[in-house]
Design a protein around this motif. Sequence first.
Motif, PDB file in Angstrom:
ATOM      1  N   GLU A  37       0.846  -1.198   0.000  1.00 43.41           N
ATOM      2  CA  GLU A  37       0.000   0.000   0.000  1.00 43.41           C
ATOM      3  C   GLU A  37       0.880   1.245   0.000  1.00 43.41           C
ATOM      4  N   THR A  38       0.594   2.174  -0.871  1.00 35.59           N
ATOM      5  CA  THR A  38       1.367   3.411  -0.949  1.00 35.59           C
ATOM      6  C   THR A  38       0.543   4.562  -0.377  1.00 35.59           C
ATOM      7  N   PRO A  39       1.239   5.581   0.185  1.00 36.85           N
ATOM      8  CA  PRO A  39       0.504   6.712   0.757  1.00 36.85           C
ATOM      9  C   PRO A  39      -0.151   7.546  -0.325  1.00 36.85           C
ATOM     10  N   GLY A  40      -1.197   8.241   0.040  1.00 37.78           N
ATOM     11  CA  GLY A  40      -1.847   9.133  -0.917  1.00 37.78           C
ATOM     12  C   GLY A  40      -1.162  10.485  -0.972  1.00 37.78           C
ATOM     13  N   LEU A  41      -1.495  11.266  -1.987  1.00 39.38           N
ATOM     14  CA  LEU A  41      -0.935  12.608  -2.140  1.00 39.38           C
ATOM     15  C   LEU A  41      -1.375  13.473  -0.973  1.00 39.38           C
ATOM     16  N   THR A  42      -0.419  14.082  -0.294  1.00 38.07           N
ATOM     17  CA  THR A  42      -0.739  14.900   0.879  1.00 38.07           C
ATOM     18  C   THR A  42      -1.107  16.317   0.466  1.00 38.07           C
ATOM     19  N   GLU A  43      -1.796  17.022   1.366  1.00 38.69           N
ATOM     20  CA  GLU A  43      -2.128  18.422   1.100  1.00 38.69           C
ATOM     21  C   GLU A  43      -0.859  19.261   1.015  1.00 38.69           C
ATOM     22  N   ALA A  44       0.132  18.939   1.860  1.00 40.55           N
ATOM     23  CA  ALA A  44       1.401  19.659   1.791  1.00 40.55           C
ATOM     24  C   ALA A  44       2.041  19.499   0.422  1.00 40.55           C
ATOM     25  N   ALA A  45       1.951  18.299  -0.151  1.00 35.80           N
ATOM     26  CA  ALA A  45       2.537  18.054  -1.471  1.00 35.80           C
ATOM     27  C   ALA A  45       1.769  18.787  -2.561  1.00 35.80           C
ATOM     28  N   ARG A  46       0.451  18.876  -2.432  1.00 35.23           N
ATOM     29  CA  ARG A  46      -0.339  19.624  -3.418  1.00 35.23           C
ATOM     30  C   ARG A  46       0.092  21.090  -3.443  1.00 35.23           C
ATOM     31  N   ARG A  47       0.260  21.652  -2.242  1.00 36.13           N
ATOM     32  CA  ARG A  47       0.678  23.055  -2.172  1.00 36.13           C
ATOM     33  C   ARG A  47       2.091  23.221  -2.726  1.00 36.13           C
ATOM     34  N   ALA A  48       2.958  22.260  -2.433  1.00 38.06           N
ATOM     35  CA  ALA A  48       4.328  22.334  -2.935  1.00 38.06           C
ATOM     36  C   ALA A  48       4.374  22.286  -4.452  1.00 38.06           C
ATOM     37  N   ALA A  49       3.500  21.500  -5.057  1.00 41.74           N
ATOM     38  CA  ALA A  49       3.452  21.426  -6.521  1.00 41.74           C
ATOM     39  C   ALA A  49       3.088  22.781  -7.126  1.00 41.74           C
ATOM     40  N   GLU A  50       2.174  23.503  -6.480  1.00 41.19           N
ATOM     41  CA  GLU A  50       1.804  24.836  -6.951  1.00 41.19           C
ATOM     42  C   GLU A  50       2.994  25.782  -6.850  1.00 41.19           C
ATOM     43  N   ARG A  51       3.771  25.652  -5.773  1.00 36.86           N
ATOM     44  CA  ARG A  51       4.950  26.518  -5.611  1.00 36.86           C
ATOM     45  C   ARG A  51       5.995  26.200  -6.669  1.00 36.86           C
ATOM     46  N   ARG A  52       6.175  24.904  -6.968  1.00 37.08           N
ATOM     47  CA  ARG A  52       7.141  24.534  -8.006  1.00 37.08           C
ATOM     48  C   ARG A  52       6.725  25.086  -9.366  1.00 37.08           C
ATOM     49  N   GLU A  53       5.442  25.091  -9.619  1.00 35.42           N
ATOM     50  CA  GLU A  53       4.959  25.632 -10.893  1.00 35.42           C
ATOM     51  C   GLU A  53       5.297  27.113 -11.007  1.00 35.42           C
ATOM     52  N   ALA A  54       5.117  27.856  -9.903  1.00 28.76           N
ATOM     53  CA  ALA A  54       5.457  29.281  -9.912  1.00 28.76           C
ATOM     54  C   ALA A  54       6.961  29.477 -10.063  1.00 28.76           C
ATOM     55  N   LEU A  55       7.750  28.634  -9.407  1.00 27.24           N
ATOM     56  CA  LEU A  55       9.205  28.727  -9.506  1.00 27.24           C
ATOM     57  C   LEU A  55       9.666  28.394 -10.920  1.00 27.24           C
ATOM     58  N   SER A  56       9.021  27.406 -11.513  1.00 29.93           N
ATOM     59  CA  SER A  56       9.359  27.009 -12.884  1.00 29.93           C
ATOM     60  C   SER A  56       9.186  28.167 -13.850  1.00 29.93           C
ATOM     61  N   ALA A  57       8.105  28.903 -13.695  1.00 32.41           N
ATOM     62  CA  ALA A  57       7.844  30.030 -14.584  1.00 32.41           C
ATOM     63  C   ALA A  57       8.899  31.124 -14.436  1.00 32.41           C
ATOM     64  N   ALA A  58       9.462  31.256 -13.222  1.00 29.29           N
ATOM     65  CA  ALA A  58      10.450  32.303 -12.974  1.00 29.29           C
ATOM     66  C   ALA A  58      11.832  31.933 -13.495  1.00 29.29           C
ATOM     67  N   PHE A  59      12.100  30.625 -13.685  1.00 32.16           N
ATOM     68  CA  PHE A  59      13.431  30.181 -14.105  1.00 32.16           C
ATOM     69  C   PHE A  59      13.315  29.226 -15.296  1.00 32.16           C
ATOM     70  N   GLU A  60      12.591  29.662 -16.280  1.00 34.15           N
ATOM     71  CA  GLU A  60      12.367  28.866 -17.485  1.00 34.15           C
ATOM     72  C   GLU A  60      13.708  28.475 -18.109  1.00 34.15           C
ATOM     73  N   GLY A  61      13.871  27.177 -18.379  1.00 32.26           N
ATOM     74  CA  GLY A  61      15.056  26.694 -19.061  1.00 32.26           C
ATOM     75  C   GLY A  61      16.240  26.393 -18.167  1.00 32.26           C
ATOM     76  N   ASP A  62      16.186  26.737 -16.883  1.00 26.35           N
ATOM     77  CA  ASP A  62      17.287  26.473 -15.955  1.00 26.35           C
ATOM     78  C   ASP A  62      17.053  25.173 -15.199  1.00 26.35           C
ATOM     79  N   ARG A  63      18.126  24.489 -14.889  1.00 24.31           N
ATOM     80  CA  ARG A  63      18.047  23.318 -14.016  1.00 24.31           C
ATOM     81  C   ARG A  63      18.181  23.797 -12.575  1.00 24.31           C
TER      82      ARG A  63
END
Length: 496
Positions: A33-59
């Motif tokens: 059995e694997t854990p489900g997606l946490t609320e903390a992880a959902r919020r973190a994904a939104e933050r990564r999306e915003a960070l991605s937009a600010a550093f397009e093309g960078d690793r």
Amino acid sequence: MSEEQTKPENRARPTTDEFRAFVAEDWAPRSTETPGLTEAARRAAERREALSAAFEGDRLVIPAGGLKVRSNDSDYVFRPHTAFAYLTGLGADREPDAVLVMEPREGGGHESVLYFRPLAGRDTEEFFGDSRYGEFWVGARPTIEDVESELGLTGAHVDGFNDAVGKDAGEVAVRMIRDAEAALTARVDEIRANNGAAIESLAERDDVLAHHVSHMRIVKDDWEIEQMQQAVDATRVGFDAVIAELPTVVERGRGERWVEGVFGLHARHQGNGVGYDSICAAGDHANTLHWIKNTGDIAPDELLLLDAGVEVDSLFTADVTRTLPISGTFTDAQREIYDAVYEAQQAGFAAIRPGAKFSDIHAASIRVIAEKLHGWGLLPEGVSVEDTLDAEHGQYHRRWMVHGTSHHLGLDVHDCALATRAEYMDAELRPGMVLTVEPGLYFKADDLKAPERFRGIGVRIEDDVVVTEDGCRNLTGDWPHSADEVEAWIREVQSR
């Protein structure tokens, strides 16, 4: 003596082939059995999306940090780097040595990959022989499938990190959070330099990323504010427990240590632990602003300045201070100082509203402090309140109130610390900012400019507030604030 015998290794290790075969046998199947997606992880994904937009093309490379040795062969309790926790949703003690890599995609955006040390098989030496990572020693680690299910990103073994971060490093700009782990930073710098990056430019490039992630946290969303409310509520449990113990601390000796231990017990039980080293300062120790030695005795006629906060499992922390009379009742001099600080705090609260400057909170509070000091005749002869508030030629009041009145609060007790002055002190307040309001007055026992009745008394009152559309909401709003309320609080708790 052989080279093997001279190695610094004094732990007996079972190494026979027969033992290895034996220890790998007859274990019950692991749960699939694997854990489900946490609320903390959902919020973190939104933050990564915003960070991605600010550093397009960078690793982008965001390490959790590594374990730190304590007492030779054990490690300090691990806490991940704040940027890593913010962008993954992992809190508590997870995951040492992990690195989040945001890999740029062709066509835009990033793929988020977590390189970490997954659960080892029971047929490996790590399972039974590795005291730092082995399941026998520290418990089972998550599998790659567990991490992918819990966090909603791609999981990979940490052994693949070097190849991943170095891939096309001469063509792709690589940025990393440098202060998470020095050894890893040096390794990535070497990889980048070997692929043609100018070594002298790396720190400056990385600082842009660190600053951006720090400033991203300056406004909290509804989930983050709820986490901070939970931290405040847990902190109240710890303060109530300390108040219940006040009648015993005088006779125990080293009462400050007892207070620290009582609060720490409840912080660990209610959340992840303390958000910072607790200040449990009795008497004149309250006038040492960062008194964390907590070695002193407590006398029955003294005040206890308790500055403490619970960090919940998501790593959001409270930061609250109350100054408590050990006897349950303020003396006249103690109350006089306390009332002045309370009035200054109320002025700070009144200054909080969208559009006001962050620095307005301190300005409002410190004006009250300056007025009180002037009224007591403590400012130099001929110096008015306006004179001492003059930033270039005054500031006499700072002898008794040297620190700022407010700071941002969140995953770090002093959150968003890499924000520039324009983004912090000179910035406009916006709904969702979470701040402390914490004026104080400190009269050291050897301060001959202080009235004798005040010497050895230090008072601070600190609350955590969130800026709202029309002002602020005090997360510690139902806590006692005034001197009368504090005395009633002590009576109520001690009568239970």
